[in-house]
Design a protein around this motif. Structure first.
Motif, PDB file in Angstrom:
ATOM      1  N   VAL A 127       6.494   0.361   4.533  1.00 53.32           N
ATOM      2  CA  VAL A 127       5.524   1.457   4.584  1.00 53.32           C
ATOM      3  C   VAL A 127       4.511   1.240   5.710  1.00 53.32           C
ATOM      4  O   VAL A 127       4.234   2.152   6.485  1.00 53.32           O
ATOM      5  CB  VAL A 127       4.815   1.645   3.221  1.00 53.32           C
ATOM      6  CG1 VAL A 127       3.724   2.705   3.318  1.00 53.32           C
ATOM      7  CG2 VAL A 127       5.835   2.038   2.148  1.00 53.32           C
ATOM      8  N   LEU A 128       3.953   0.024   5.809  1.00 54.59           N
ATOM      9  CA  LEU A 128       2.949  -0.234   6.845  1.00 54.59           C
ATOM     10  C   LEU A 128       3.525  -0.816   8.128  1.00 54.59           C
ATOM     11  O   LEU A 128       2.812  -0.942   9.116  1.00 54.59           O
ATOM     12  CB  LEU A 128       1.859  -1.178   6.303  1.00 54.59           C
ATOM     13  CG  LEU A 128       0.969  -0.608   5.202  1.00 54.59           C
ATOM     14  CD1 LEU A 128      -0.122  -1.609   4.851  1.00 54.59           C
ATOM     15  CD2 LEU A 128       0.360   0.726   5.601  1.00 54.59           C
ATOM     16  N   GLY A 129       4.804  -1.173   8.131  1.00 51.84           N
ATOM     17  CA  GLY A 129       5.453  -1.624   9.359  1.00 51.84           C
ATOM     18  C   GLY A 129       5.185  -3.064   9.761  1.00 51.84           C
ATOM     19  O   GLY A 129       5.413  -3.435  10.912  1.00 51.84           O
ATOM     20  N   MET A 130       4.711  -3.886   8.835  1.00 47.92           N
ATOM     21  CA  MET A 130       4.536  -5.306   9.145  1.00 47.92           C
ATOM     22  C   MET A 130       5.889  -6.003   9.075  1.00 47.92           C
ATOM     23  O   MET A 130       6.871  -5.432   8.627  1.00 47.92           O
ATOM     24  CB  MET A 130       3.559  -5.953   8.149  1.00 47.92           C
ATOM     25  CG  MET A 130       2.155  -5.435   8.256  1.00 47.92           C
ATOM     26  SD  MET A 130       1.067  -6.300   7.092  1.00 47.92           S
ATOM     27  CE  MET A 130      -0.438  -5.372   7.342  1.00 47.92           C
ATOM     28  N   ILE A 160      -4.263   8.315  13.626  1.00 44.20           N
ATOM     29  CA  ILE A 160      -4.490   8.163  12.191  1.00 44.20           C
ATOM     30  C   ILE A 160      -3.803   9.271  11.383  1.00 44.20           C
ATOM     31  O   ILE A 160      -3.286   9.012  10.304  1.00 44.20           O
ATOM     32  CB  ILE A 160      -5.996   8.076  11.883  1.00 44.20           C
ATOM     33  CG1 ILE A 160      -6.228   7.497  10.492  1.00 44.20           C
ATOM     34  CG2 ILE A 160      -6.687   9.421  12.089  1.00 44.20           C
ATOM     35  CD1 ILE A 160      -7.655   7.064  10.233  1.00 44.20           C
ATOM     36  N   TYR A 161      -3.772  10.482  11.920  1.00 37.49           N
ATOM     37  CA  TYR A 161      -3.138  11.587  11.190  1.00 37.49           C
ATOM     38  C   TYR A 161      -1.629  11.385  11.105  1.00 37.49           C
ATOM     39  O   TYR A 161      -1.030  11.518  10.039  1.00 37.49           O
ATOM     40  CB  TYR A 161      -3.495  12.930  11.846  1.00 37.49           C
ATOM     41  CG  TYR A 161      -4.978  13.206  11.792  1.00 37.49           C
ATOM     42  CD1 TYR A 161      -5.558  13.773  10.658  1.00 37.49           C
ATOM     43  CD2 TYR A 161      -5.815  12.878  12.857  1.00 37.49           C
ATOM     44  CE1 TYR A 161      -6.928  14.003  10.583  1.00 37.49           C
ATOM     45  CE2 TYR A 161      -7.191  13.106  12.798  1.00 37.49           C
ATOM     46  CZ  TYR A 161      -7.734  13.659  11.665  1.00 37.49           C
ATOM     47  OH  TYR A 161      -9.088  13.881  11.592  1.00 37.49           O
ATOM     48  N   GLY A 162      -1.005  11.032  12.218  1.00 38.27           N
ATOM     49  CA  GLY A 162       0.431  10.758  12.230  1.00 38.27           C
ATOM     50  C   GLY A 162       0.781   9.547  11.387  1.00 38.27           C
ATOM     51  O   GLY A 162       1.802   9.534  10.694  1.00 38.27           O
ATOM     52  N   THR A 163      -0.079   8.528  11.420  1.00 38.70           N
ATOM     53  CA  THR A 163       0.156   7.319  10.627  1.00 38.70           C
ATOM     54  C   THR A 163       0.119   7.636   9.146  1.00 38.70           C
ATOM     55  O   THR A 163       0.981   7.187   8.389  1.00 38.70           O
ATOM     56  CB  THR A 163      -0.881   6.234  10.977  1.00 38.70           C
ATOM     57  OG1 THR A 163      -0.757   5.896  12.361  1.00 38.70           O
ATOM     58  CG2 THR A 163      -0.687   4.988  10.130  1.00 38.70           C
ATOM     59  N   ILE A 200       3.146   7.186   6.499  1.00 37.18           N
ATOM     60  CA  ILE A 200       2.981   6.379   5.286  1.00 37.18           C
ATOM     61  C   ILE A 200       3.399   7.175   4.059  1.00 37.18           C
ATOM     62  O   ILE A 200       4.117   6.683   3.188  1.00 37.18           O
ATOM     63  CB  ILE A 200       1.531   5.864   5.170  1.00 37.18           C
ATOM     64  CG1 ILE A 200       1.311   4.743   6.196  1.00 37.18           C
ATOM     65  CG2 ILE A 200       1.206   5.400   3.752  1.00 37.18           C
ATOM     66  CD1 ILE A 200      -0.134   4.307   6.349  1.00 37.18           C
ATOM     67  N   LYS A 201       2.985   8.439   3.983  1.00 36.36           N
ATOM     68  CA  LYS A 201       3.379   9.290   2.855  1.00 36.36           C
ATOM     69  C   LYS A 201       4.892   9.493   2.829  1.00 36.36           C
ATOM     70  O   LYS A 201       5.502   9.451   1.758  1.00 36.36           O
ATOM     71  CB  LYS A 201       2.679  10.648   2.941  1.00 36.36           C
ATOM     72  CG  LYS A 201       1.211  10.606   2.614  1.00 36.36           C
ATOM     73  CD  LYS A 201       0.668  12.035   2.590  1.00 36.36           C
ATOM     74  CE  LYS A 201      -0.666  12.120   3.253  1.00 36.36           C
ATOM     75  NZ  LYS A 201      -1.159  13.487   3.370  1.00 36.36           N
TER      76      LYS A 201
END
Length: 143
Positions: free
Chosen positions: A23-26, A82-85, A89-90
């Motif tokens: 989800v967060l790409g780590m 932030i909007y695209g991120t 995430i959703k």
């Protein structure tokens, strides 16, 4: 000195790894079981531990839930879009608990997401390098 990692206790390690990695790409940097202590440590992050701070996910095998208490704040991540991120995430099943927008009493654009254990992660809109260079050039041309 430099900051190495932040540790949080998680109730279900696989669920947490899915959130932080998918989800967060780590990336999962390392993981080790400690059978005599009945716990596992997993380190996740966006870069190598020798260069950046990471998150240590601690899973105590006999504990599936923790009370967060009122002393914990949040982990903060800088993002250029932030909007695209938040939309990404959703789309990956993440929970956005505060939609992107200016913070109260300020102009910084922030959002909050929540991990499977209820830990808050703040997303902070950062400016791209190009925008920073434009600002520097504009200041330089007025000097």
């Amino acid at each position: 000195m430099r900051l190495l990692h932040t540790m949080i206790r998680v109730g279900n390690l696989e669920r947490s790894l899915q959130f932080y990695c998918e989800v967060l790409g780590m990336r999962l940097l390392r993981k080790k079981d400690y059978p005599t202590g009945r716990f596992t440590l997993a380190f996740v992050g966006y870069g190598d531990e020798s260069e950046t701070a990471v998150i240590e996910l601690t899973h105590n095998w006999d504990t599936d839930h923790y009370d967060l208490g009122n002393g914990y704040g949040h982990i903060a991540l800088g993002v250029e879009d932030i909007y695209g991120t938040c939309e990404a995430i959703k789309a990956r099943g993440g929970k956005v608990v505060r939609e992107p927008g200016p913070m109260k009493h300020g102009s910084t654009v922030i959002a909050f997401v929540e991990d499977p254990d209820g830990y808050k992660i703040e997303l902070i809109q950062t400016q791209s390098l190009a925008a920073e260079l434009e600002k520097v050039a504009a200041v330089g041309s007025t000097a």
